[in-house]
Design an enzyme around this catalytic site. Structure first.
Site, mmCIF file in Angstrom:
data_model
loop_
_atom_site.group_PDB
_atom_site.id
_atom_site.type_symbol
_atom_site.label_atom_id
_atom_site.label_comp_id
_atom_site.label_asym_id
_atom_site.label_seq_id
_atom_site.Cartn_x
_atom_site.Cartn_y
_atom_site.Cartn_z
ATOM 1 N N CYS A 287 23.386 16.213 58.649
ATOM 2 C CA CYS A 287 24.060 16.372 57.336
ATOM 3 C C CYS A 287 23.113 16.882 56.250
ATOM 4 O O CYS A 287 23.580 17.319 55.196
ATOM 5 C CB CYS A 287 24.699 15.058 56.907
ATOM 6 S SG CYS A 287 25.963 14.478 58.053
ATOM 7 N N HIS B 13 25.594 15.182 49.232
ATOM 8 C CA HIS B 13 26.290 15.247 50.519
ATOM 9 C C HIS B 13 27.553 14.397 50.446
ATOM 10 O O HIS B 13 27.517 13.230 50.036
ATOM 11 C CB HIS B 13 25.363 14.749 51.620
ATOM 12 C CG HIS B 13 26.058 14.556 52.927
ATOM 13 N ND1 HIS B 13 26.868 15.523 53.477
ATOM 14 C CD2 HIS B 13 26.083 13.494 53.777
ATOM 15 C CE1 HIS B 13 27.361 15.066 54.613
ATOM 16 N NE2 HIS B 13 26.898 13.850 54.822
ATOM 17 N N ASN C 293 33.719 14.100 55.511
ATOM 18 C CA ASN C 293 32.301 14.431 55.709
ATOM 19 C C ASN C 293 32.215 15.588 56.707
ATOM 20 O O ASN C 293 32.515 15.413 57.886
ATOM 21 C CB ASN C 293 31.572 13.190 56.250
ATOM 22 C CG ASN C 293 30.097 13.444 56.505
ATOM 23 O OD1 ASN C 293 29.642 14.593 56.543
ATOM 24 N ND2 ASN C 293 29.348 12.376 56.693
HETATM 25 N N1 COA Z 1 39.937 0.418 58.749
HETATM 26 C C1 COA Z 1 39.995 -0.905 58.491
HETATM 27 N N2 COA Z 1 38.932 -1.706 58.618
HETATM 28 C C2 COA Z 1 37.775 -1.141 59.010
HETATM 29 C C3 COA Z 1 37.660 0.224 59.300
HETATM 30 C C4 COA Z 1 38.809 1.014 59.152
HETATM 31 N N3 COA Z 1 38.802 2.339 59.382
HETATM 32 N N4 COA Z 1 36.389 0.488 59.657
HETATM 33 C C5 COA Z 1 35.727 -0.672 59.605
HETATM 34 N N5 COA Z 1 36.575 -1.663 59.229
HETATM 35 C C6 COA Z 1 36.304 -3.076 59.048
HETATM 36 C C7 COA Z 1 35.083 -3.547 59.771
HETATM 37 O O1 COA Z 1 35.372 -3.845 61.109
HETATM 38 C C8 COA Z 1 34.709 -4.785 58.973
HETATM 39 O O2 COA Z 1 35.493 -5.826 59.403
HETATM 40 P P1 COA Z 1 34.862 -7.303 59.519
HETATM 41 O O3 COA Z 1 34.429 -7.666 58.121
HETATM 42 O O4 COA Z 1 36.000 -8.108 60.032
HETATM 43 O O5 COA Z 1 33.720 -7.198 60.482
HETATM 44 C C9 COA Z 1 35.140 -4.424 57.556
HETATM 45 O O6 COA Z 1 36.035 -3.322 57.677
HETATM 46 C C10 COA Z 1 33.998 -4.026 56.664
HETATM 47 O O7 COA Z 1 33.193 -3.130 57.383
HETATM 48 P P2 COA Z 1 31.926 -2.515 56.727
HETATM 49 O O8 COA Z 1 31.283 -1.602 57.723
HETATM 50 O O9 COA Z 1 31.089 -3.594 56.092
HETATM 51 O O10 COA Z 1 32.605 -1.688 55.546
HETATM 52 P P3 COA Z 1 31.915 -0.783 54.511
HETATM 53 O O11 COA Z 1 32.345 -1.186 53.180
HETATM 54 O O12 COA Z 1 30.436 -0.667 54.764
HETATM 55 O O13 COA Z 1 32.550 0.624 54.817
HETATM 56 C C11 COA Z 1 31.983 2.666 55.916
HETATM 57 C C12 COA Z 1 32.405 1.209 56.091
HETATM 58 C C13 COA Z 1 31.821 3.283 57.291
HETATM 59 C C14 COA Z 1 33.061 3.384 55.153
HETATM 60 C C15 COA Z 1 30.668 2.679 55.127
HETATM 61 O O14 COA Z 1 29.756 1.799 55.705
HETATM 62 C C16 COA Z 1 30.066 4.038 55.061
HETATM 63 O O15 COA Z 1 30.611 4.931 54.461
HETATM 64 N N6 COA Z 1 28.871 4.188 55.626
HETATM 65 C C17 COA Z 1 28.183 5.453 55.597
HETATM 66 C C18 COA Z 1 28.860 6.404 56.541
HETATM 67 C C19 COA Z 1 28.271 7.763 56.407
HETATM 68 O O16 COA Z 1 28.071 8.211 55.325
HETATM 69 N N7 COA Z 1 27.981 8.392 57.544
HETATM 70 C C20 COA Z 1 27.464 9.692 57.570
HETATM 71 C C21 COA Z 1 26.127 9.742 56.956
HETATM 72 S S1 COA Z 1 25.591 11.368 56.885
#
Ligand code: COA
Length: 338
Positions: A120, A259, A289
């Site tokens: 990315c 990004h 993304n």
């Molecule tokens: N729908 C519903 N629930 C979801 C889910 C979805 N699509 N994806 C994850 N969850 C759940 C998880 O299982 C977790 O449940 P739990 O508390 O029972 O274990 C809960 O939501 C919270 O998960 P968490 O990972 O802590 O959420 P978050 O606030 O961190 O958001 C992302 C998750 C993936 C959106 C976030 O971490 C993110 O954007 N990370 C960076 C991703 C990124 O930028 N990647 C590319 C980099 S170049």
């Protein structure tokens, strides 16, 4: 690594973008995965993304974006540019690189052409590389493309990655110019941390684990929370480094084009930097993304809708798997996307 622009700089001379036709909205995802439109919107800021179909491979999208960038620069013919740098981690084949195919299809047969994989962060790395070819006198003009089709790496059953990633391509033409003219890129700040590769990777299919019996090893696996934390910290740190090198104050920045990984990452990074929320350029709502395509797609959209105006001071910052991250700056030139 940080660089100060030398006597000859790479100047933005053209801009173009391309998206697949198929729109995948949150409702379509919620019909097959355990998630909700509300969760996806509030946790990521994404409402829809594009998914490649037949005739829309990484090379196809890169060719379309490249053609528009060349038209935007008013360039045509086999000598339009001297090199094509394609930032991608989803090339059409594992071997060879896709850039030579892109160059040939654009009628640029014979030019230098290679892929650059910084995931990315690839577009910012490719800008620095294209700028280096110009600064070193190797090329007068370079076509820099960011193109990715991450939906080919995403496990269709994985609710943590399906909502986030989309496909697309964006491109710019760089020409030789002076460091103080509008459109000149630089300085650059580029970094990596390979010890954290496992936070976001596809384990199998490369030289180490060639064929895993578990199909999940061939899909993208992401530790989202850790990636989120690193993305905010690294983009803020790197942004501060280029601002300092350029002698810009945070208050000088009119637009922050980060990004497009998650709207909360963009907002949190801007907050850490002390930038107002209306400086944040975001098209993630509509494209998700798109990895290496993310920044040039955001630039093309913002330029087309007037969010980016000639003379704006623009900060670009990227973060990606690897881990990799980097930033650069420019004063927005008078350019119309192709
Ligand atoms: N729908 C519903 N629930 C979801 C889910 C979805 N699509 N994806 C994850 N969850 C759940 C998880 O299982 C977790 O449940 P739990 O508390 O029972 O274990 C809960 O939501 C919270 O998960 P968490 O990972 O802590 O959420 P978050 O606030 O961190 O958001 C992302 C998750 C993936 C959106 C976030 O971490 C993110 O954007 N990370 C960076 C991703 C990124 O930028 N990647 C590319 C980099 S170049």
């Amino acid at each position: 690594m940080s660089t100060q622009a030398p006597g000859r700089a790479a100047v933005l001379a053209g801009l173009g973008a391309s998206l697949p036709v198929k729109v995948l909205d949150n409702h379509e995802i919620t019909s097959r995965l355990d998630t909700s439109d509300e969760w996806i919107r509030t946790r990521t800021g994404i409402a829809e993304r594009r998914v490649s179909g037949p005739g829309e491979s990484t090379v196809d999208l890169a060719v379309a974006a490249g053609r528009r960038a060349l038209a935007s620069a008013g360039l045509a013919g086999s000598e339009a540019v001297d090199a094509v740098v394609l930032a991608t981690s989803t090339a059409d084949q594992l071997c060879p690189a896709s850039a030579p195919q892109v160059a040939s299809r654009l009628g640029l047969d014979g030019v230098a052409a290679f892929d650059l994989n910084a995931v990315c962060s690839g577009f910012v790395y490719a800008l620095a590389t294209g700028g280096g070819l110009i600064a070193g006198g190797v090329a007068r003009r370079v076509l820099v493309i960011g193109a990715d089709t991450f939906t080919s790496l995403v496990d269709p059953e994985d609710r943590t990655t399906v909502p986030i990633f989309g496909d697309g391509a964006g491109a710019v033409v760089l020409r030789a110019g002076l460091p103080d003219e509008p459109g000149a890129f630089g300085p650059f700040d580029l970094h990596s941390e390979g010890e954290l590769a496992e936070l976001l990777w596809v384990e199998a299919g490369g030289s180490k684990h060639r064929n895993s019996a578990d199909p999940r090893d061939h899909y993208l696996v992401m530790q989202g929370t850790a990636v989120f934390r690193h993305a905010c910290a690294r983009m803020a740190e790197s942004s501060r480094a280029v601002l300092e090198q350029a002698g810009w104050m945070v208050g000088d920045v009119d637009r922050f084009v980060g990004h497009q990984a998650n709207i909360r990452i963009l907002q949190s990074t801007a907050k850490q930097l002390g930038l107002p929320v209306d400086a944040v350029v975001a098209n993630i709502q509509r494209v998700g993304n798109t990895s290496a395509a993310s920044i040039p797609l955001a630039l093309a959209d913002a330029c087309a809708d007037g969010t980016l105006e000639s003379g704006h001071r623009v900060l670009l910052s990227a973060f990606g798997a690897g881990l990799t991250w980097g930033s650069t700056l420019l004063r927005w030139p008078d350019v119309v996307p192709g």
